[in-house]
Design a protein around this motif. Sequence first.
Motif, PDB file in Angstrom:
ATOM      1  N   GLU A 134     -45.279  24.239  27.043  1.00 30.32           N
ATOM      2  CA  GLU A 134     -45.082  23.119  27.600  1.00 30.32           C
ATOM      3  C   GLU A 134     -45.715  22.150  26.858  1.00 30.32           C
ATOM      4  O   GLU A 134     -45.677  20.955  27.992  1.00 30.32           O
ATOM      5  CB  GLU A 134     -45.515  23.262  28.599  1.00 30.32           C
TER       6      GLU A 134
ATOM      7  N   SER B 103     -48.621  16.771  27.097  1.00 29.96           N
ATOM      8  CA  SER B 103     -49.336  17.196  27.878  1.00 29.96           C
ATOM      9  C   SER B 103     -48.736  18.498  27.724  1.00 29.96           C
ATOM     10  O   SER B 103     -48.313  18.813  26.524  1.00 29.96           O
ATOM     11  CB  SER B 103     -48.104  16.861  29.112  1.00 29.96           C
TER      12      SER B 103
ATOM     13  N   THR C  97     -49.910  22.916  28.656  1.00 25.55           N
ATOM     14  CA  THR C  97     -50.270  23.946  30.007  1.00 25.55           C
ATOM     15  C   THR C  97     -51.345  24.873  28.628  1.00 25.55           C
ATOM     16  O   THR C  97     -51.050  25.548  27.583  1.00 25.55           O
ATOM     17  CB  THR C  97     -49.772  24.700  30.950  1.00 25.55           C
TER      18      THR C  97
ATOM     19  N   ALA D 277     -53.563  29.125  29.299  1.00 25.88           N
ATOM     20  CA  ALA D 277     -53.371  29.502  29.136  1.00 25.88           C
ATOM     21  C   ALA D 277     -54.267  30.986  28.594  1.00 25.88           C
ATOM     22  O   ALA D 277     -54.810  30.413  27.557  1.00 25.88           O
ATOM     23  CB  ALA D 277     -52.397  30.339  30.231  1.00 25.88           C
TER      24      ALA D 277
ATOM     25  N   PRO E 179     -53.451  29.476  35.134  1.00 30.13           N
ATOM     26  CA  PRO E 179     -53.126  28.128  34.027  1.00 30.13           C
ATOM     27  C   PRO E 179     -53.998  27.119  34.071  1.00 30.13           C
ATOM     28  O   PRO E 179     -53.344  26.138  35.368  1.00 30.13           O
ATOM     29  CB  PRO E 179     -51.742  27.838  33.571  1.00 30.13           C
TER      30      PRO E 179
ATOM     31  N   ALA F  37     -53.447  22.640  34.187  1.00 33.66           N
ATOM     32  CA  ALA F  37     -52.932  21.679  32.851  1.00 33.66           C
ATOM     33  C   ALA F  37     -53.177  20.576  32.418  1.00 33.66           C
ATOM     34  O   ALA F  37     -54.639  19.543  32.918  1.00 33.66           O
ATOM     35  CB  ALA F  37     -51.833  21.292  34.455  1.00 33.66           C
TER      36      ALA F  37
ATOM     37  N   PHE G 238     -58.909  18.548  31.722  1.00 33.77           N
ATOM     38  CA  PHE G 238     -57.526  20.189  32.817  1.00 33.77           C
ATOM     39  C   PHE G 238     -57.637  19.405  34.276  1.00 33.77           C
ATOM     40  O   PHE G 238     -58.974  19.174  34.160  1.00 33.77           O
ATOM     41  CB  PHE G 238     -57.800  21.119  31.982  1.00 33.77           C
TER      42      PHE G 238
ATOM     43  N   PRO H 177     -53.199  22.581  38.806  1.00 34.71           N
ATOM     44  CA  PRO H 177     -51.956  22.607  39.249  1.00 34.71           C
ATOM     45  C   PRO H 177     -51.848  22.406  40.476  1.00 34.71           C
ATOM     46  O   PRO H 177     -50.690  21.106  40.751  1.00 34.71           O
ATOM     47  CB  PRO H 177     -51.139  23.330  38.044  1.00 34.71           C
TER      48      PRO H 177
ATOM     49  N   GLN I  90     -54.511  19.424  41.664  1.00 35.58           N
ATOM     50  CA  GLN I  90     -54.020  18.071  40.912  1.00 35.58           C
ATOM     51  C   GLN I  90     -55.390  17.272  40.945  1.00 35.58           C
ATOM     52  O   GLN I  90     -55.861  16.005  41.014  1.00 35.58           O
ATOM     53  CB  GLN I  90     -53.028  16.934  41.047  1.00 35.58           C
TER      54      GLN I  90
END
Length: 1019
Positions: free
Chosen positions: A611, A628, A630, A632, A642, A644, A663, A666, A669
């Motif tokens: 992504e 940006s 992701t 995993a 995962p 972000a 990081f 998600p 946040q």
Amino acid sequence: MLVLLAVAVGAAWLQRRTIARGFVDRELARRGVPARYEIEQLSPWRQRLVNVSIGDPRDPDLVADWIELRTSLYPWRAEVLVAKAGKVRARGRIVNGALSMGSLDRLLPPPSGKPFSLPRLIVDVADAQLRLDSGGGLVVLGLSGKGMLADGFAGTLRADASRLRIADCALEGVAARMQVGIRHGAPRLDGPVQAARIACADTHVTQLRVAVRAALEASLARWKGSADLDAAAMDSPLGQLRRLRGGIGFDGDVARTEGSVALRSGALAAAQVSAGSAAISGRYAFGGTAAFQGEVALEGAALPASLLGRVAGYGNVGQGTPVAPLVRRLLHAMGEAGRAFGGSAALELAMHADRTTLRVRRLDLAARSGARLRFGQDTGLGLDLRDGGLDLAGQLSLGGGGLPDAAVRLSRRPGSRELRGTGLVRPYVADGARLELSGLDFSLRGTAGDVRTAMTLSGPVRGGRVDGLSMPLLVHWDAQMLAVNPQCSMIGFSHVAMGGAVLDGDRLKLCPLGPAMVRWGPHGLAGGIRLAQPELKGSVGDSALRVAAEAAQLDLAASRFTVTRAAARLGGDRPTRLDIGQLDGSFRSGLGGEFDALGGQIGAVPLQLSEGKGSWHVENGDFLLRGSFTLADAEAAARFEPLAAPNGSLRLHDGKIDAQAAFVSPKHQLPVGTVKIAHDLARAEGQALLDVPGIRFHTDGLQPSDLTSLTYGVIADVDGLVAGTGRFGWSGDTVASTGHFTATDVALAAAFGPVQGLTTQLDFTDLLNLRSAPGQTANIAEINPGVPVRGGVLRYQLLDSRRVRVEGARWPFAGGELVLDPTVLDFDVAGERRLTFHVKGADAALFLKEMAFDNLDATGTFDGTLPMIFDARGGRIEGGELRARTGGHIAYVGEVSRQDVGFWGNMAFQALKSLDYKDLTIRMNGPLAGEMITDIGFSGVSQGKGAKSNFLIRRLARLPLVFNVRISAPFRQLLDSIQSWYDPRRLIERNLPSLIEEQNRAQEGAKPAVQPRESAPVP
């Protein structure tokens, strides 16, 4: 008769002035010319007038102080032989291109139609002046001299004008002093003409002086002479000249004039060139047409510093490509040549009524650096200045001083408008780069043309080299546009090495985007290139490399390019991969663009990106990426959730990747940590440094389960701070990872009970698989697997993400120790997990105090074992036993009254409130969160100090009594039950329904695998 005749003649002589005045006055009146004069002398041979004024008395057209004529009388005619004048002043003006003297015009004879010729008249003029209104300014003309006009006159002609306009030119400070001489009817002029300043449109000449020498024929229809020119300066939009000198010769008539010119200037400064001097020489002609044929030359010439600077500014063109060294050498050679050069050109200029043509027959330029450019032979270069038409025939050669050696032969077949040429360009070499143009062939047809050649290019690229890059070129142009390669063509290369990667030789089919790959026209640059499913193979070190894309195109009009579904694979079974769904770029101002759907994985490193979305650009040859993505776990059973990275960055420099990202979780946040990555593509090795400055877990916020599913069924309700660092290193298919983490003052609920104040340091030998070194130590403020213990130390080792080897643990416990046996806890198996605790040397009095049994007092030391088993049903004790080492004492020290328990109860209580025992054993079996079965055995019981005795009690005390008591209650009420056994108030005050209700609630509650801190149900 004779007397009468004599008398008549005498009378006429005496009246001659009156008769003459009357005749003259009548003639002037007939012609309408007002005049005033006085006759000073009048005879047949001499006439003298003074105070002559002709025209309006207020503004006469002519004024003379005296005029004298000498005549000769013949029987059949009279002839004027001499004309003299003193000071004469006259006025005139130019009307419709002709001279008008006012009223004097009516005294002139009509044209005779005969060719012009000067009369045989002796003229003596002391000072004659004509104020001429030319329509462009006032010119004062002066003449003095004497002699026969037809042959022998000599005098001086003067002309002065402060400001004069002729056509589009303005002259200031005009003055002329010409010596005039006439021989055999032909005038000659000799003298200087000068002007302080001449301005014609944007061209200005200052301090101009022309020394004129001219001879005219008697009819004034032809002339011949020369003019020596000297000007201080000449400025125009084209440039500036200083000190222009030279000579111009002329010979001609009213229909055509021709001559020679030879001019040389001092310093020349133009917008595009400067020179120490410039010269022009040759012959000219003008009449029905104008023409020039000659030579122009420059000495000590140089291109302007600004232009050379702009040329040098292109030194970065193609930076990092094979053309860069060639461009640098070419631009350096051009710069050196442009700093000092000279040369000449043979020109022909023809100006007709409907067109103007310029032809360059020869051009020869030579620079101080050794560079040279020559053009000549055949008809040369022709240019129609009206419509831009071009014809060319000759040979052009270039070389020396670092320029490429080239020779081009131009030819045109008779009767054809097509100009064809063939050329030879020797290989151009610079700093390991080489360019070859073979089979150069071109044709010109007026303003249209074609060039065909094949290009082969080799040379260094940033971090590598390209060899044998070849491509055919077809260039077509006309008056409106230029186009390159209008059809698909093949591009090939023999070898490409870049950034440690080597691409095997291959050929690709390039097709134009639009009508041509490159198109230049009135609307600017257009065109582009399309590639369909390009696929290349090669290697990086010993690893195979494959690069492919679904499609790619380059749009020159938009200065953009697009690559769709690009994929790169490096390695064999577990390759490093990079996939980009869409890559867009622009090269209008720098090189950069956007990317989307980026994903990838570095070899065997079990981490994958997905992504990815953001921007990229090239800066000083480095590739930079920001966006940006992701991150995993690449394993099928993910070890972490995962993460972000909202703002990651990457730089590729010389085949090495440096990347970093911060990081966040998600779900919440919240920041988790940062990673810095360094990877060497050529060596297929690198490292990643993980920095977790501090993750704060809260029971109502971020939990470990938000970061990894491995904590499900192991821990919950975590509250505390975790921080640490990690290092991941890889080389080929080998991946190693280490780390150092700390947990500070952590509270949590675990399978074996709630934990408070957990502080530990973890040294990982395999951070990816969560393996630690043996001998890890954890300090635990409190743990409650059923009995709260405090201040313990746990030694352990993480075997993997789901298994923990407990090497042992010790807690201070009631003056003794609580010791945990070594064991392995496997959280990946839905089976039993056994913990065996040993109680060593527990002091009964301290135990009761820690349990807050304030009304009990006891002595004795206990040892024992508490085997605990944890599974899906929860935790339980099986075969737990505590045994007193020796006898002891236990007593109730609280108050009780008869009102509380009655008479018999009070008597029993007073007898049993203090007991001495020899043996005490406590056996426990049952769930920690359910019905715990506790068997308590007493033996060797006697009354202790403070107990009341009577006859009945003393009789009973002689019996060998053994007390066996079974208590069935929730484990956390166990000790309370023991206390109530010695405290009758609790038995009396507590009613049976309350006890049943409490027991039923405990039995009906859920039995989670993870026991919470407060023994409440936890999902």
